[in-house]
Design a protein around this motif. Sequence first.
Motif, PDB file in Angstrom:
ATOM      1  N   UNK A 234     -49.217   6.321   9.600  1.00 30.61           N
ATOM      2  CA  UNK A 234     -48.366   5.138   9.713  1.00 30.61           C
ATOM      3  C   UNK A 234     -47.200   5.379  10.663  1.00 30.61           C
ATOM      4  N   UNK A 235     -46.520   6.521  10.530  1.00 29.70           N
ATOM      5  CA  UNK A 235     -45.390   6.829  11.408  1.00 29.70           C
ATOM      6  C   UNK A 235     -45.853   7.049  12.853  1.00 29.70           C
TER       7      UNK A 235
ATOM      8  N   UNK B 248     -44.423   4.929  15.876  1.00 26.53           N
ATOM      9  CA  UNK B 248     -43.858   5.612  17.037  1.00 26.53           C
ATOM     10  C   UNK B 248     -44.524   5.128  18.320  1.00 26.53           C
ATOM     11  N   UNK B 249     -45.837   4.939  18.283  1.00 28.87           N
ATOM     12  CA  UNK B 249     -46.549   4.429  19.465  1.00 28.87           C
ATOM     13  C   UNK B 249     -46.070   3.029  19.818  1.00 28.87           C
ATOM     14  N   UNK B 250     -45.813   2.212  18.785  1.00 28.29           N
ATOM     15  CA  UNK B 250     -45.321   0.851  19.030  1.00 28.29           C
ATOM     16  C   UNK B 250     -43.950   0.880  19.704  1.00 28.29           C
TER      17      UNK B 250
ATOM     18  N   UNK C  46     -42.537   3.338  21.332  1.00 25.39           N
ATOM     19  CA  UNK C  46     -42.632   3.945  22.656  1.00 25.39           C
ATOM     20  C   UNK C  46     -43.126   2.926  23.679  1.00 25.39           C
ATOM     21  N   UNK C  47     -44.185   2.177  23.305  1.00 21.24           N
ATOM     22  CA  UNK C  47     -44.683   1.151  24.220  1.00 21.24           C
ATOM     23  C   UNK C  47     -43.664   0.057  24.466  1.00 21.24           C
ATOM     24  N   UNK C  48     -42.957  -0.379  23.398  1.00 24.01           N
ATOM     25  CA  UNK C  48     -41.944  -1.422  23.558  1.00 24.01           C
ATOM     26  C   UNK C  48     -40.796  -0.947  24.437  1.00 24.01           C
ATOM     27  N   UNK C  49     -40.382   0.309  24.299  1.00 24.80           N
ATOM     28  CA  UNK C  49     -39.284   0.836  25.118  1.00 24.80           C
ATOM     29  C   UNK C  49     -39.682   0.915  26.578  1.00 24.80           C
ATOM     30  N   UNK C  50     -40.898   1.381  26.838  1.00 23.75           N
ATOM     31  CA  UNK C  50     -41.362   1.469  28.224  1.00 23.75           C
ATOM     32  C   UNK C  50     -41.474   0.077  28.854  1.00 23.75           C
ATOM     33  N   UNK C  51     -41.977  -0.882  28.091  1.00 22.87           N
ATOM     34  CA  UNK C  51     -42.073  -2.239  28.612  1.00 22.87           C
ATOM     35  C   UNK C  51     -40.682  -2.836  28.829  1.00 22.87           C
TER      36      UNK C  51
ATOM     37  N   UNK D 298     -30.949   1.564  21.495  1.00 23.40           N
ATOM     38  CA  UNK D 298     -31.205   1.145  20.120  1.00 23.40           C
ATOM     39  C   UNK D 298     -32.675   1.326  19.758  1.00 23.40           C
ATOM     40  N   UNK D 299     -33.570   0.992  20.684  1.00 29.33           N
ATOM     41  CA  UNK D 299     -34.994   1.221  20.447  1.00 29.33           C
ATOM     42  C   UNK D 299     -35.281   2.703  20.246  1.00 29.33           C
ATOM     43  N   UNK D 300     -34.627   3.538  21.065  1.00 25.90           N
ATOM     44  CA  UNK D 300     -34.890   4.983  20.987  1.00 25.90           C
ATOM     45  C   UNK D 300     -34.268   5.591  19.734  1.00 25.90           C
ATOM     46  N   UNK D 301     -32.992   5.282  19.473  1.00 27.12           N
ATOM     47  CA  UNK D 301     -32.261   5.939  18.382  1.00 27.12           C
ATOM     48  C   UNK D 301     -32.680   5.400  17.015  1.00 27.12           C
ATOM     49  N   UNK D 302     -32.827   4.074  16.911  1.00 32.87           N
ATOM     50  CA  UNK D 302     -33.128   3.484  15.613  1.00 32.87           C
ATOM     51  C   UNK D 302     -34.625   3.274  15.384  1.00 32.87           C
ATOM     52  N   UNK D 303     -35.430   3.423  16.413  1.00 30.35           N
ATOM     53  CA  UNK D 303     -36.864   3.204  16.264  1.00 30.35           C
ATOM     54  C   UNK D 303     -37.699   4.438  16.529  1.00 30.35           C
ATOM     55  N   UNK D 304     -37.673   4.974  17.734  1.00 30.26           N
ATOM     56  CA  UNK D 304     -38.555   6.070  18.112  1.00 30.26           C
ATOM     57  C   UNK D 304     -38.203   7.374  17.409  1.00 30.26           C
TER      58      UNK D 304
END
Length: 344
Positions: A46-47, A51-53, A55-60, A136-142
């Motif tokens: 699940x994690x 993480x893949x989600x 990572x993809x959202x941050x790159x996009x 925020x995507x990196x620190x709170x998500x990835x």
Amino acid sequence: MYICRKIEQRFNRNASQDVHFWTLFKCYFAVFFTDKLGRYQLSALTHRLWFSYFLGATLMLVAMLATHQVDFIWQSSILSVANLQWLTELLAYLPGQLGVLVPNIAQIQESHLGALNVLADEQASRLAWSTLLISSFIIYGMLPRLFLWGLMSLLSKVNKNNFTLDFSLAYYVKLRQVLKPNVTSLGISDPDRHLNRSYTPVDAHISTAALPATFYPVALELSESQLAICEQHVREYCPEQLPCLQNVCDFDSQQAMLANIATLQHMHLVVYVSLLRLPDRGLLRLLSTLKRSMEGSLYLLLIDENKQPQENKEKRRSDWYSAAAQANLCLDNVIQFTCNNEGA
């Protein structure tokens, strides 16, 4: 389970057509995806997906902000300007502590939809809001997902290394009796009835249980017929210890037995019980006490009088193996004692 079955049929078509494939697959799924082992493995999966989600959202997001000019305007129907400013400052606190460029108070206020002032430096404001969004995507998500993925993978690996099968289950007990018979018998079979049967030599790796040459016998709540069988067995295997045999049926006899055992040194102990008796917590505590107090080995003989259906005996045999495992007894020392009355 249904999704895994469809995936196997799609990508592993040849193997899934085998007659034993799905039985083996269910066994594998039950072992590796249940209890702690399955929980940690499913959590790691699940994690990994989250993480893949992120990572993809941050790159996009980086690609979009790099190729488009975006003006950041905050608006809310239920929050006031002060509350919106407070939430933005709270979101930007951790990135700001890490040295990331974040919007200041003036930029937050001037980015509100109802602000009257025009930004003095629009490019600096866009850069501050963009770095806040990406960080925020990196620190709170990835990063949390990456940490949890690593933690769950580590716990899954530890549990795999510590994983052991529960050999007290009925299936493994029955399999043990086939691969490594742990049976002792009493009585003589009439040889005339076996003259016409072909003799099959026993594999050297498959041997029946062997009791020590000298042991101290103890009977636990046996009936008169079971006690007679027990006495006959002791008379045949260790006749010098027959006077020491006692049937423990109450608290006083139990304490007397424990006192006698405390005086023994380097003596093996053989406990006779009925196979069809349900091992309760009191008996489990007694077996644990005997195991701790004995310097020699502790053997558990399950008396089978062949008076009950095979299904009942298999269930009780599994219960006794489970009790032996809880009392830290060696499962090889749990012996089924069958009484053969033919020609005796």
